[in-house]
Design a protein around this motif. Structure first.
Motif, short mmCIF file in Angstrom:
data_model
loop_
_atom_site.label_atom_id
_atom_site.label_comp_id
_atom_site.label_asym_id
_atom_site.label_seq_id
_atom_site.Cartn_x
_atom_site.Cartn_y
_atom_site.Cartn_z
N LEU A 93 0.80 -1.22 0.00
CA LEU A 93 0.00 0.00 0.00
C LEU A 93 0.84 1.27 0.00
N ARG A 94 2.02 1.22 0.62
CA ARG A 94 2.85 2.43 0.75
C ARG A 94 4.05 2.44 -0.20
N ASN A 95 4.17 1.42 -1.06
CA ASN A 95 5.24 1.35 -2.07
C ASN A 95 6.63 1.36 -1.46
N ILE A 96 6.79 0.74 -0.32
CA ILE A 96 8.06 0.80 0.41
C ILE A 96 9.20 0.15 -0.38
N SER A 97 9.02 -1.08 -0.83
CA SER A 97 10.08 -1.77 -1.58
C SER A 97 10.37 -1.07 -2.90
N LEU A 98 9.34 -0.60 -3.54
CA LEU A 98 9.52 0.10 -4.82
C LEU A 98 10.36 1.36 -4.64
N HIS A 99 10.02 2.16 -3.64
CA HIS A 99 10.81 3.37 -3.38
C HIS A 99 12.25 3.03 -3.00
N ASN A 100 12.44 2.01 -2.19
CA ASN A 100 13.79 1.60 -1.79
C ASN A 100 14.60 1.17 -3.01
N SER A 101 14.01 0.38 -3.86
CA SER A 101 14.70 -0.08 -5.07
C SER A 101 15.07 1.10 -5.97
N LYS A 122 18.90 2.88 -7.08
CA LYS A 122 19.28 3.12 -8.47
C LYS A 122 19.49 4.61 -8.75
N GLY A 123 19.34 5.43 -7.70
CA GLY A 123 19.51 6.87 -7.88
C GLY A 123 18.29 7.56 -8.43
N ILE A 124 17.16 6.92 -8.35
CA ILE A 124 15.91 7.48 -8.90
C ILE A 124 15.05 7.99 -7.75
N TRP A 125 14.68 9.27 -7.81
CA TRP A 125 13.74 9.81 -6.84
C TRP A 125 12.44 10.09 -7.60
N SER A 126 11.49 9.21 -7.39
CA SER A 126 10.20 9.33 -8.06
C SER A 126 9.13 8.92 -7.06
N LYS A 127 8.68 9.90 -6.31
CA LYS A 127 7.73 9.59 -5.25
C LYS A 127 6.39 9.13 -5.85
N LYS A 128 5.98 7.97 -5.40
CA LYS A 128 4.70 7.41 -5.84
C LYS A 128 3.81 7.35 -4.61
#
Length: 169
Positions: A44-52, A56-62
């Motif tokens: 629900l909070r996209n924790i693993s996705l944000h961590n991954s 990779k140097g990507i800041w893309s808040k979802k």
């Protein structure tokens, strides 16, 4: 054998080879329930996705969504299912429950209803599977049920993989 269920052990072979089989006497019910809660929050909070992405140097808040107020469908209301209901009470969830034993006497839970699998899949925001693997439950979750899910719903299976028909998934 650590955990419950003997379905992944070739008992006939073990008996032929005179191998003793033992399993733990306690069930890991609370640990599995906590794992399920962790998976819910992660999804629900996209924790693993944000961590991954960050690695990779990507800041893309979802934006994620809250667990509070959601409808949780629990398939299998034995020890694990009841522990999951207990530890999620403070999230003010609605509970849809499907189990081979229907009991309206579960005092630990408010906002709960035993229902058909079809209703559970149609109305749940999160579905968490905690059923034993039997001939009856093998392939229980099939295309018919999966097609009833909301597009935003999440399915968590901490029981046996064979409960879900992978081809239909």
């Amino acid at each position: 054998r650590l955990g419950v269920g003997m379905d992944n052990i070739d008992i006939i072979y073990a008996e032929k080879k005179n191998i003793n089989i033992y399993k733990t006497r306690t069930t890991p019910a609370l640990a599995v329930a906590e794992l399920s809660l962790g998976m819910m929050l992660n999804l629900l909070r996209n924790i693993s996705l944000h961590n991954s992405d960050l690695k990779k140097g990507i800041w893309s808040k979802k934006m994620g969504s809250l667990l509070t107020g959601k409808t949780l469908g629990i398939i299998g209301f034995g020890s694990i299912g009841k522990h999951l209901a207990d530890i999620t009470r403070s999230f003010h969830l609605k509970y849809l429950i499907n189990d081979v034993k229907v009991s309206n006497n579960y005092a630990g839970l408010e906002n709960y209803k035993f229902c058909s699998l079809e209703k559970l899949f149609r109305d749940s925001d999160i579905i968490s599977i905690h059923t034993n693997l039997t001939d009856k439950s093998k392939g229980l979750v099939n295309y018919n049920l999966l097609s009833k899910m909301k597009p935003s719903a999440h399915l968590i299976n901490t029981s046996r993989g064979e409960v879900i028909n992978e081809k239909d998934l």
